[in-house]
Structure formats: C-alpha cells, structure tokens
Design an enzyme around this catalytic site. Structure first.
Site, PDB file in Angstrom:
ATOM      1  N   CYS A 194      -5.428   0.465   3.494  1.00 20.96           N
ATOM      2  CA  CYS A 194      -5.542  -0.964   3.834  1.00 20.96           C
ATOM      3  C   CYS A 194      -6.980  -1.461   3.699  1.00 20.96           C
ATOM      4  CB  CYS A 194      -5.028  -1.216   5.251  1.00 20.96           C
ATOM      5  SG  CYS A 194      -5.898  -0.262   6.501  1.00 20.96           S
TER       6      CYS A 194
ATOM      7  N   HIS B  75      -6.474  -1.496  11.545  1.00 15.75           N
ATOM      8  CA  HIS B  75      -5.861  -1.948  10.293  1.00 15.75           C
ATOM      9  C   HIS B  75      -6.696  -3.080   9.668  1.00 15.75           C
ATOM     10  CE1 HIS B  75      -2.831  -2.673   7.345  1.00 15.75           C
ATOM     11  NE2 HIS B  75      -2.451  -3.847   7.819  1.00 15.75           N
TER      12      HIS B  75
ATOM     13  N   GLN C  10       0.813  -1.218   0.000  1.00 15.63           N
ATOM     14  CA  GLN C  10       0.000   0.000   0.000  1.00 15.63           C
ATOM     15  C   GLN C  10       0.847   1.270   0.000  1.00 15.63           C
ATOM     16  OE1 GLN C  10      -1.754  -1.155   4.015  1.00 15.63           O
ATOM     17  NE2 GLN C  10      -1.582   1.041   4.328  1.00 15.63           N
TER      18      GLN C  10
END
Lengths: 82, 214
Positions: free
Chosen positions: B25, B162, B19
């Site tokens: 993410c 995340h 990324q």
C-alpha cells in the site's frame, strides 16, 4: 490427492469460521450507525473470509515515519509547487 | 477554499488499483501522488510503475511493508525515474529490481514534503489544493468490513498501518469528509474509495501527510 482434498476442506472450514466472526463483528460495528445514511456502514465483502489478524498481516503493512509538525512558519508558497 | 473539491473532477487521478495479496500500500500511495502531480504539471495522466518502487526501494520491505515517507525520500534522493506501469507491470510479489536506461521515459521528483497536520485539517484542505493529492498513513483495521458512508468511529489515531491518498473533500453536508483513494480494487468501499470525517483526526488521517513535487 487425499492430502490436497484434506487441506482444501480444512481451508474451507477456516474461512467459514472467519465469516461467522465477521458477521458478529459487523453487527457490532453497525450498532453505532444512526441510520441517516451518513455514518459508515459495514458488511460482508471480499475480506470477510479472513480473520482480522490475517487481514492485518496481509493488508496493513505500512510503517509510519516520524515527521515534523506543520507550523505556520512553513510557507507553502516557497516550496516548488506541483 | 471551495466547499467541495475533488482532483478526480480535474481528470488527474488514475483508476483504483488492487494491491492483491501484497503489503505494498505504501508504494501505491506514493506512486498515486506522483501520477497526479505529473498529470497536473505535464497534462498527461499515466499509470506509473508501483512494482518498480516495491522492487527497487531497498529501504522498504517490498510486499512485506514499507513507509510512504521512506519511499519518497528514496525516490527524491536517487532521482530514480518511475517508468510506465505497462513497462514494469505489478506482480503482487517482491521481485528483482529492474534498471532502465536514463534515456527512457520516466518521471522523477524534485522534492517532497511530509508533515504532521493533526489539529490542522483546515490547513490540509489548502495543501490538497496547492500540492495535489496527499499520501497519508491511517489506522485501517475497521476498513476490513467497510461498505460505504462516512467513517466517524471505530478508528484510532496513533496506530497507523495503511497508506492511502486523499483526492478531495466535501463539506457541503452535515458531516464534512475526506475523499480517500484506496488500493484494494474498485469493488471495495465506494468504487474503491472511502470517506473519512474531517475535523477530529479520524483514523489518524492527519498524522503523517506527504506530497511530491515535480
């Protein structure tokens, strides 16, 4: 040119400080390892030059959503399967 | 349920991507599960565009963050077709949304599911097999320094930050673990993957679990 040089040396100093902090943090994280090769182990990697708050600001940007608890009543078979 | 299972063995998981300096993410995890269900259903494994989701999913904030469930809701509601990654390449920054003709190739979804499965990780194994790879949101603060092994400590639930995807599990050893695909490149962790202990909601892995249906 002087300004560019000054900024890059400031950046190097900051990254060096972050690396030292990483070493201390890694030592702390590894202290719980029982050395049997199953527990996670930690070390220097591509993120070691970042302070944790910088790392968080760049890489930990997912927001959570409120989702319902999965209950046995939810019949998986009824939902269109992939 | 088999003692060990990994969707990678079935050839339906795309390679680990990076990324870069972009908080996207959430888009990588959602596109990852759609790529896999598309491969399961149509027997073609193709990389789909993460950049399209980052640029066009207006309810999220592009590279400044977003929610996988929000993105799935948007993809489902708009019936948007995700194009190939080669057509809408990842730029690691939020850009202007590009539109494609309806006639072009694209993958849309017919529905999605999102549940809290904390305390039900056994059920999660079943869902993984039935639904395909699962998108999850975890606390990944300690992952900054992760090199390998099974994460059992240093991770909290209730602090999700995340998004990643679960591709498999392994319960054959003394510590059962989830096999989790990340989006920090193949040099991070175990070839871009991380192992998380199954059974005590480590890192909050079961708090927000979602899947897409084609």
């Amino acid at each position: 040119s002087f300004s560019r040089h000054f900024r890059s040396s400031q950046q190097e100093e900051k990254e060096e400080a972050a690396k030292w902090e990483s070493i201390l943090r890694i030592r702390r994280l590894n202290s719980l390892s029982n050395g049997d090769n199953t527990t996670a182990f930690y070390g220097m990697n591509q993120f070691s030059h970042l302070f944790p708050e910088e790392f968080r600001a760049i890489y930990l940007q997912s927001k959570s959503s409120k989702v319902p608890k999965f209950t046995p009543e939810v019949r998986v078979e009824e939902i269109d399967k992939p | 349920l088999p003692a060990k299972f990994d969707w990678r063995d079935k050839g339906i998981v795309t390679k680990v991507r990076n990324q870069g300096v972009c908080g996207g993410c959430w888009a990588f995890s959602v596109v990852g599960i759609i790529e896999s269900v598309h491969a399961i259903k149509r027997n073609v494994l193709e990389e789909l565009s993460v950049q399209q989701v980052i640029d066009c999913s207006y309810i999220n904030s592009g590279c400044r963050g977003g929610s996988p469930v929000g993105a799935l809701g948007w993809i489902n509601q708009t019936r948007v077709k995700l194009v190939r990654d080669s057509e809408y390449h990842f730029q690691a920054e939020t850009g202007l949304c590009r539109y494609f003709s309806r006639a072009d190739f694209g993958v849309s979804i017919k529905g999605y599911a999102a549940y809290d499965l904390s305390d039900q990780e056994d059920k999660m194994k079943k869902l993984l097999l039935e639904w395909g790879p699962l998108a999850v949101v975890v606390d990944a603060a300690s992952w900054q320094d992760y090199l390998g092994g099974i994460i059992q400590y240093h991770c909290s639930s209730g602090e999700p930050n995340h998004a990643v995807l679960i591709t498999g599990y392994d319960t054959t050893g003394s510590i059962p673990f989830w096999i989790v695909k990340n989006s920090w490149g193949p040099a991070w962790g175990i070839d871009g993957y991380v192992r998380i202990k199954i059974g005590s909601n480590v890192c909050g892995i079961a708090d927000e679990v979602s899947a897409a249906f084609l």
